[in-house]
Design a protein around this motif. Sequence first.
Motif, PDB file in Angstrom:
ATOM      1  N   THR A  78      45.219 -71.162 -16.554  1.00 58.13           N
ATOM      2  CA  THR A  78      46.310 -70.606 -15.745  1.00 58.13           C
ATOM      3  C   THR A  78      45.756 -69.806 -14.566  1.00 58.13           C
ATOM      4  OG1 THR A  78      46.429 -68.723 -17.266  1.00 58.13           O
ATOM      5  CG2 THR A  78      48.020 -70.491 -17.588  1.00 58.13           C
ATOM      6  N   ALA A  79      44.651 -69.113 -14.801  1.00 62.00           N
ATOM      7  CA  ALA A  79      44.039 -68.336 -13.713  1.00 62.00           C
ATOM      8  C   ALA A  79      43.545 -69.258 -12.608  1.00 62.00           C
ATOM      9  CB  ALA A  79      42.886 -67.496 -14.255  1.00 62.00           C
ATOM     10  N   LEU A  80      42.938 -70.364 -13.009  1.00 59.68           N
ATOM     11  CA  LEU A  80      42.411 -71.312 -12.032  1.00 59.68           C
ATOM     12  C   LEU A  80      43.531 -71.956 -11.225  1.00 59.68           C
ATOM     13  CD1 LEU A  80      40.009 -72.864 -10.866  1.00 59.68           C
ATOM     14  CD2 LEU A  80      40.233 -74.488 -12.748  1.00 59.68           C
ATOM     15  N   VAL A  81      44.585 -72.387 -11.906  1.00 57.41           N
ATOM     16  CA  VAL A  81      45.701 -73.054 -11.237  1.00 57.41           C
ATOM     17  C   VAL A  81      46.467 -72.077 -10.351  1.00 57.41           C
ATOM     18  CG1 VAL A  81      47.927 -74.173 -11.601  1.00 57.41           C
ATOM     19  CG2 VAL A  81      45.957 -74.861 -12.968  1.00 57.41           C
ATOM     20  N   ALA A  82      46.794 -70.918 -10.925  1.00 58.43           N
ATOM     21  CA  ALA A  82      47.600 -69.958 -10.178  1.00 58.43           C
ATOM     22  C   ALA A  82      46.844 -69.363  -9.003  1.00 58.43           C
ATOM     23  CB  ALA A  82      48.073 -68.840 -11.100  1.00 58.43           C
ATOM     24  N   GLY A  83      45.514 -69.463  -9.027  1.00 61.36           N
ATOM     25  CA  GLY A  83      44.726 -68.962  -7.907  1.00 61.36           C
ATOM     26  C   GLY A  83      45.106 -69.609  -6.585  1.00 61.36           C
ATOM     27  N   LEU A  84      45.706 -70.783  -6.667  1.00 61.66           N
ATOM     28  CA  LEU A  84      46.143 -71.471  -5.458  1.00 61.66           C
ATOM     29  C   LEU A  84      47.375 -70.819  -4.839  1.00 61.66           C
ATOM     30  CD1 LEU A  84      45.831 -75.139  -6.824  1.00 61.66           C
ATOM     31  CD2 LEU A  84      44.191 -73.927  -5.380  1.00 61.66           C
ATOM     32  N   PHE A  85      48.103 -70.005  -5.633  1.00 62.69           N
ATOM     33  CA  PHE A  85      49.374 -69.461  -5.162  1.00 62.69           C
ATOM     34  C   PHE A  85      49.417 -67.935  -5.133  1.00 62.69           C
ATOM     35  CE2 PHE A  85      50.154 -73.271  -7.867  1.00 62.69           C
ATOM     36  CZ  PHE A  85      50.457 -74.164  -6.853  1.00 62.69           C
ATOM     37  N   GLY A 104      49.496 -57.469   4.121  1.00 64.43           N
ATOM     38  CA  GLY A 104      48.125 -57.833   3.789  1.00 64.43           C
ATOM     39  C   GLY A 104      47.712 -59.122   4.485  1.00 64.43           C
ATOM     40  N   VAL A 105      46.429 -59.386   4.468  1.00 65.44           N
ATOM     41  CA  VAL A 105      45.876 -60.606   5.076  1.00 65.44           C
ATOM     42  C   VAL A 105      45.417 -61.538   3.962  1.00 65.44           C
ATOM     43  CG1 VAL A 105      44.084 -61.547   6.577  1.00 65.44           C
ATOM     44  CG2 VAL A 105      45.143 -59.342   7.116  1.00 65.44           C
ATOM     45  N   ALA A 106      45.913 -62.760   3.960  1.00 64.78           N
ATOM     46  CA  ALA A 106      45.584 -63.721   2.912  1.00 64.78           C
ATOM     47  C   ALA A 106      44.102 -64.069   2.928  1.00 64.78           C
ATOM     48  CB  ALA A 106      46.418 -64.990   3.081  1.00 64.78           C
ATOM     49  N   THR A 107      43.545 -64.283   1.740  1.00 62.28           N
ATOM     50  CA  THR A 107      42.161 -64.726   1.620  1.00 62.28           C
ATOM     51  C   THR A 107      42.058 -66.165   2.133  1.00 62.28           C
ATOM     52  OG1 THR A 107      41.908 -63.352  -0.361  1.00 62.28           O
ATOM     53  CG2 THR A 107      40.254 -65.075   0.001  1.00 62.28           C
ATOM     54  N   PRO A 108      41.044 -66.488   2.940  1.00 62.99           N
ATOM     55  CA  PRO A 108      40.868 -67.872   3.403  1.00 62.99           C
ATOM     56  C   PRO A 108      40.862 -68.851   2.233  1.00 62.99           C
ATOM     57  CG  PRO A 108      39.359 -66.418   4.556  1.00 62.99           C
ATOM     58  CD  PRO A 108      40.021 -65.583   3.489  1.00 62.99           C
ATOM     59  N   LEU A 109      41.426 -70.045   2.436  1.00 63.25           N
ATOM     60  CA  LEU A 109      41.625 -71.012   1.356  1.00 63.25           C
ATOM     61  C   LEU A 109      40.340 -71.324   0.606  1.00 63.25           C
ATOM     62  CD1 LEU A 109      43.445 -72.963  -0.167  1.00 63.25           C
ATOM     63  CD2 LEU A 109      43.001 -74.673   1.610  1.00 63.25           C
ATOM     64  N   ALA A 110      39.273 -71.618   1.339  1.00 62.54           N
ATOM     65  CA  ALA A 110      38.017 -72.005   0.687  1.00 62.54           C
ATOM     66  C   ALA A 110      37.480 -70.874  -0.182  1.00 62.54           C
ATOM     67  CB  ALA A 110      36.981 -72.404   1.734  1.00 62.54           C
ATOM     68  N   ARG A 111      37.526 -69.661   0.346  1.00 63.80           N
ATOM     69  CA  ARG A 111      37.026 -68.518  -0.421  1.00 63.80           C
ATOM     70  C   ARG A 111      37.936 -68.228  -1.613  1.00 63.80           C
ATOM     71  NH1 ARG A 111      33.644 -64.701  -0.970  1.00 63.80           N
ATOM     72  NH2 ARG A 111      34.175 -62.558  -1.528  1.00 63.80           N
ATOM     73  N   GLY A 112      39.241 -68.329  -1.407  1.00 62.44           N
ATOM     74  CA  GLY A 112      40.170 -68.103  -2.506  1.00 62.44           C
ATOM     75  C   GLY A 112      39.963 -69.109  -3.629  1.00 62.44           C
ATOM     76  N   LEU A 113      39.723 -70.372  -3.264  1.00 61.67           N
ATOM     77  CA  LEU A 113      39.483 -71.407  -4.271  1.00 61.67           C
ATOM     78  C   LEU A 113      38.200 -71.120  -5.030  1.00 61.67           C
ATOM     79  CD1 LEU A 113      40.432 -74.054  -5.499  1.00 61.67           C
ATOM     80  CD2 LEU A 113      39.179 -75.273  -3.697  1.00 61.67           C
ATOM     81  N   TRP A 114      37.161 -70.719  -4.307  1.00 60.89           N
ATOM     82  CA  TRP A 114      35.888 -70.406  -4.952  1.00 60.89           C
ATOM     83  C   TRP A 114      36.037 -69.222  -5.906  1.00 60.89           C
ATOM     84  CZ3 TRP A 114      31.600 -70.898  -7.208  1.00 60.89           C
ATOM     85  CH2 TRP A 114      30.691 -69.844  -7.353  1.00 60.89           C
ATOM     86  N   LEU A 115      36.760 -68.182  -5.491  1.00 62.39           N
ATOM     87  CA  LEU A 115      36.965 -67.026  -6.354  1.00 62.39           C
ATOM     88  C   LEU A 115      37.730 -67.416  -7.613  1.00 62.39           C
ATOM     89  CD1 LEU A 115      37.878 -64.275  -3.711  1.00 62.39           C
ATOM     90  CD2 LEU A 115      35.748 -64.480  -5.006  1.00 62.39           C
ATOM     91  N   SER A 116      38.721 -68.303  -7.473  1.00 64.34           N
ATOM     92  CA  SER A 116      39.506 -68.742  -8.625  1.00 64.34           C
ATOM     93  C   SER A 116      38.646 -69.546  -9.600  1.00 64.34           C
ATOM     94  CB  SER A 116      40.695 -69.589  -8.163  1.00 64.34           C
ATOM     95  OG  SER A 116      41.582 -68.821  -7.380  1.00 64.34           O
ATOM     96  N   ILE A 117      37.827 -70.449  -9.060  1.00 66.81           N
ATOM     97  CA  ILE A 117      36.952 -71.269  -9.917  1.00 66.81           C
ATOM     98  C   ILE A 117      35.938 -70.379 -10.626  1.00 66.81           C
ATOM     99  CG2 ILE A 117      35.156 -73.037  -9.897  1.00 66.81           C
ATOM    100  CD1 ILE A 117      36.670 -74.377  -7.594  1.00 66.81           C
ATOM    101  N   ARG A 118      35.341 -69.445  -9.893  1.00 67.36           N
ATOM    102  CA  ARG A 118      34.343 -68.547 -10.480  1.00 67.36           C
ATOM    103  C   ARG A 118      34.956 -67.720 -11.605  1.00 67.36           C
ATOM    104  NH1 ARG A 118      31.917 -63.761  -6.874  1.00 67.36           N
ATOM    105  NH2 ARG A 118      34.007 -62.967  -7.339  1.00 67.36           N
ATOM    106  N   PHE A 119      36.156 -67.201 -11.345  1.00 66.23           N
ATOM    107  CA  PHE A 119      36.829 -66.377 -12.346  1.00 66.23           C
ATOM    108  C   PHE A 119      37.215 -67.217 -13.568  1.00 66.23           C
ATOM    109  CE2 PHE A 119      40.999 -64.515 -13.788  1.00 66.23           C
ATOM    110  CZ  PHE A 119      40.431 -63.486 -14.507  1.00 66.23           C
ATOM    111  N   GLY A 120      37.767 -68.410 -13.322  1.00 66.36           N
ATOM    112  CA  GLY A 120      38.162 -69.274 -14.426  1.00 66.36           C
ATOM    113  C   GLY A 120      36.996 -69.638 -15.320  1.00 66.36           C
TER     114      GLY A 120
END
Length: 235
Positions: A78-85, A104-120
Amino acid sequence: MIEAAMLSARQMFTPPFRAVLLKSLGLTALALVVGWIGLQALADHLITLENQTLTVVARVVAGLGTAFGMLFLVVPVTALVAGLFLDDVAEVVEREHYPNDPPGVATPLARGLWLSIRFGLLVLGLNLAMLVLLLLPGVNVAAWLVVNAYLLSREYFSLAAMRFRSEGEATALRRRHRLRVFSGGLVVAALALVPFANLLTPLFATSFFVHLHKRVAARDAKRLGTEESRPRLGP
């Protein structure tokens, strides 16, 4: 803390959240089903005994074990999937509850995806490592709560804070208020223990830690005698 949790709970099924919720739940359910089917197919392929009856029994036991093991995958998946939103959720909370604050300023897509994958992957690895504690009733639940409270609080508070400050500043803020942030992680980890409700964990956690970050940042700014941090510019 309680007020932030209540605000987040009430907002879960409001129209702005509903679209994100449905997309997140759909992708999470799909990922879990595909994972279970894949693991079950692998188990059926590997379990081949000379006695047909024993083979069937072993496969059934393996299937039940796989289904139980999928419970440990709910939080990381769920953390990995929801990281997209997550930025979408944070933006809704900020707009509705803090309209007078700079957005606030949104995290760039590539970095946000990497953070989600790393956390997951981190959550998955630690939860799999804790499988050895299944034979210790009470200890396993306590250990699971503590570990996931730390991980969830660190990740979601950082995501909320990084919309307004650099990663280093977000980390420093979290460390200055580590007990309060960890306590928030316990609230989220407790929700993650509840079947089906745990599918809501990432969206609830995002909303909850947006509120918590706002309160912690305001308290920090008041203590230091400065204005609340403005949104960072760029990645």
